[in-house]
Design a protein around this motif. Structure first.
Motif, PDB file in Angstrom:
ATOM      1  N   ARG A  96      37.249  84.397  23.433  1.00 46.49           N
ATOM      2  CA  ARG A  96      37.094  85.380  22.496  1.00 46.49           C
ATOM      3  C   ARG A  96      38.528  85.633  21.794  1.00 46.49           C
ATOM      4  N   ILE A  97      38.466  85.991  20.747  1.00 46.40           N
ATOM      5  CA  ILE A  97      39.808  86.148  19.916  1.00 46.40           C
ATOM      6  C   ILE A  97      40.616  87.509  20.463  1.00 46.40           C
ATOM      7  N   TYR A  98      41.862  87.499  20.812  1.00 47.28           N
ATOM      8  CA  TYR A  98      42.514  88.382  20.903  1.00 47.28           C
ATOM      9  C   TYR A  98      43.756  88.926  19.996  1.00 47.28           C
ATOM     10  N   ALA A  99      43.833  88.074  19.030  1.00 48.79           N
ATOM     11  CA  ALA A  99      44.908  88.636  18.009  1.00 48.79           C
ATOM     12  C   ALA A  99      44.726  87.713  16.697  1.00 48.79           C
ATOM     13  N   THR A 100      45.325  87.989  15.763  1.00 42.43           N
ATOM     14  CA  THR A 100      45.594  86.930  14.568  1.00 42.43           C
ATOM     15  C   THR A 100      47.083  87.032  14.396  1.00 42.43           C
ATOM     16  N   GLY A 101      47.490  85.877  14.266  1.00 41.53           N
ATOM     17  CA  GLY A 101      49.302  85.609  14.079  1.00 41.53           C
ATOM     18  C   GLY A 101      49.518  85.698  12.671  1.00 41.53           C
ATOM     19  N   SER A 102      50.887  85.766  12.664  1.00 41.96           N
ATOM     20  CA  SER A 102      51.413  85.735  11.131  1.00 41.96           C
ATOM     21  C   SER A 102      52.388  84.500  11.079  1.00 41.96           C
ATOM     22  N   SER A 203      49.177  85.123   3.780  1.00 38.95           N
ATOM     23  CA  SER A 203      48.256  84.344   4.502  1.00 38.95           C
ATOM     24  C   SER A 203      47.175  83.772   3.684  1.00 38.95           C
ATOM     25  N   THR A 204      47.078  84.056   2.347  1.00 38.01           N
ATOM     26  CA  THR A 204      46.240  83.562   1.606  1.00 38.01           C
ATOM     27  C   THR A 204      46.360  82.000   1.350  1.00 38.01           C
ATOM     28  N   PHE A 205      47.512  81.538   1.692  1.00 35.42           N
ATOM     29  CA  PHE A 205      47.943  80.108   1.442  1.00 35.42           C
ATOM     30  C   PHE A 205      47.562  79.236   2.691  1.00 35.42           C
ATOM     31  N   PRO A 208      43.182  81.604   8.404  1.00 35.75           N
ATOM     32  CA  PRO A 208      43.678  82.671   9.390  1.00 35.75           C
ATOM     33  C   PRO A 208      43.983  82.143  10.546  1.00 35.75           C
ATOM     34  N   ILE A 209      45.252  82.368  11.261  1.00 35.85           N
ATOM     35  CA  ILE A 209      45.510  82.055  12.594  1.00 35.85           C
ATOM     36  C   ILE A 209      45.017  82.939  13.540  1.00 35.85           C
ATOM     37  N   GLN A 210      43.792  82.837  13.822  1.00 35.09           N
ATOM     38  CA  GLN A 210      42.973  83.599  14.815  1.00 35.09           C
ATOM     39  C   GLN A 210      43.096  82.733  16.195  1.00 35.09           C
ATOM     40  N   GLN A 211      43.475  83.708  17.088  1.00 33.52           N
ATOM     41  CA  GLN A 211      44.076  83.071  18.446  1.00 33.52           C
ATOM     42  C   GLN A 211      43.033  83.647  19.577  1.00 33.52           C
ATOM     43  N   ALA A 212      42.661  82.690  20.209  1.00 36.53           N
ATOM     44  CA  ALA A 212      41.617  83.006  21.307  1.00 36.53           C
ATOM     45  C   ALA A 212      42.062  82.505  22.768  1.00 36.53           C
ATOM     46  N   ALA A 213      41.474  83.421  23.661  1.00 34.42           N
ATOM     47  CA  ALA A 213      41.587  82.919  25.105  1.00 34.42           C
ATOM     48  C   ALA A 213      40.263  82.758  25.701  1.00 34.42           C
ATOM     49  N   ILE A 214      40.453  81.788  26.901  1.00 35.59           N
ATOM     50  CA  ILE A 214      39.273  81.605  27.581  1.00 35.59           C
ATOM     51  C   ILE A 214      39.644  81.611  29.030  1.00 35.59           C
ATOM     52  N   ILE A 243      51.076  95.646  22.880  1.00 34.22           N
ATOM     53  CA  ILE A 243      52.127  94.712  23.134  1.00 34.22           C
ATOM     54  C   ILE A 243      51.881  93.483  22.085  1.00 34.22           C
ATOM     55  N   PHE A 244      50.825  93.367  21.876  1.00 34.14           N
ATOM     56  CA  PHE A 244      50.640  92.278  20.677  1.00 34.14           C
ATOM     57  C   PHE A 244      50.886  92.906  19.403  1.00 34.14           C
ATOM     58  N   LYS A 245      50.601  94.116  19.296  1.00 35.45           N
ATOM     59  CA  LYS A 245      51.203  94.624  17.933  1.00 35.45           C
ATOM     60  C   LYS A 245      52.861  94.706  17.704  1.00 35.45           C
ATOM     61  N   LYS A 246      53.414  94.829  18.772  1.00 40.22           N
ATOM     62  CA  LYS A 246      54.538  95.172  18.798  1.00 40.22           C
ATOM     63  C   LYS A 246      55.202  93.683  18.543  1.00 40.22           C
ATOM     64  N   TYR A 247      54.733  92.442  18.604  1.00 36.22           N
ATOM     65  CA  TYR A 247      55.229  91.190  18.291  1.00 36.22           C
ATOM     66  C   TYR A 247      54.572  90.712  16.933  1.00 36.22           C
ATOM     67  N   GLY A 248      54.202  91.737  16.275  1.00 42.36           N
ATOM     68  CA  GLY A 248      53.535  91.147  14.773  1.00 42.36           C
ATOM     69  C   GLY A 248      51.977  90.734  14.830  1.00 42.36           C
ATOM     70  N   TYR A 249      51.560  90.660  15.720  1.00 38.89           N
ATOM     71  CA  TYR A 249      50.209  90.331  15.801  1.00 38.89           C
ATOM     72  C   TYR A 249      49.074  91.448  15.074  1.00 38.89           C
ATOM     73  N   LYS A 250      48.205  90.763  14.565  1.00 36.17           N
ATOM     74  CA  LYS A 250      47.148  91.925  13.717  1.00 36.17           C
ATOM     75  C   LYS A 250      45.906  91.990  14.631  1.00 36.17           C
TER      76      LYS A 250
END
Length: 250
Positions: A96-102, A203-205, A208-214, A243-250
């Motif tokens: 499952r995706i937990y966040a999108t990184g920048s 991010s259009t370049f 998307p850095i979609q990050q998942a956990a398992i 907490i994820f938002k605090k570190y800039g994750y979407k």
């Protein structure tokens, strides 16, 4: 801290134990390590249970999982590696995706007003740190950016590859390179905050850095199955999201 030393220490600890750790062992992509430290504290406060964090590049952690490393949950920097584990029978649940990184461009001594991808092709920048794209999704994204902006051929000989995003951060923050690509979550961390300047890459370049956990497979008799499942679900809780938002994750 050097990631290889961390894993070596972890391996030595395991070798010296007569039985596997009773703690939940969470394999964590390097860009998520600071977030995971805060989640670790919050999870312990809420449940009374402890987790043990093992940090590395997503590719290397996946290789260790293939070889039977005793991890309970894998928090990756992309979706590809967890999906591979699932397809090969390493989990009963799809990731499952937990966040999108920048992605950021970061430099110790270049002022923010001058910092841009264009400066990478000039004489002001002799070395550019990039996480190894074969192991680190943020490195893959960085190469996509350079190619999209027609800068790759002009900068290819300047690229210095770190084995993980953590090693790349060390190159940048110590001034071993003039500039480099990294994760927004790293530059916002307490350890790296205010060390140099950064800009967020459009991010259009890059993809998307979609990050998942398992949640990795356990036998039904495993004493850690219930605890690991509890932690896995905690990753998607409102507390973890903050907490994820605090570190800039979407």
């Amino acid at each position: 801290m050097n990631i290889q030393r961390v894993f070596l220490l972890f391996s030595v600890i395991l070798a010296g134990c007569s039985k596997p750790s009773d703690k939940i062992v969470v394999a964590t992509a390097a860009n998520v390590q600071y977030v995971m430290k805060e989640i670790q504290k919050e999870f312990a406060r809420e449940t009374g249970e402890e987790i043990q964090i093992v940090v590395g590049s997503s590719g290397k952690l996946t290789a260790q999982i293939r070889e039977g490393a005793p991890f309970d949950v894998f928090v990756s920097a992309d979706t590809k590696y967890p999906q591979e584990i699932y397809k090969n029978g390493g989990s009963e649940e799809e990731p499952r995706i937990y966040a999108t990184g920048s992605l950021v461009l970061w430099a110790k001594d270049i002022p923010e007003t001058e910092l841009s991808t264009a400066i990478l092709a000039t004489e002001k920048v002799k070395k550019i740190a990039v996480p190894n794209p074969r192991n680190a999704p943020y490195g893959e994204a960085a190469i996509e950016v350079l190619k999209a902006q027609v800068l790759f051929e002009k900068t290819e000989k300047k690229l210095v590859y770190g084995e993980s995003i953590a090693q790349t951060a060390q190159y940048i923050s110590t001034g071993s390179v003039e500039a480099g690509f990294n994760a927004l979550s790293i530059v916002l961390s307490p350890e790296m905050k205010d060390k140099g300047h950064y800009i967020i890459i459009d991010s259009t370049f890059h993809k998307p850095i979609q990050q998942a956990a398992i949640l990795l497979k356990h036998s039904d008799a495993s004493p850690k199955k219930e605890s690991s499942t509890k932690f896995y679900h905690f990753l998607y809780s409102d507390k973890a999201k903050q907490i994820f938002k605090k570190y800039g994750y979407k």
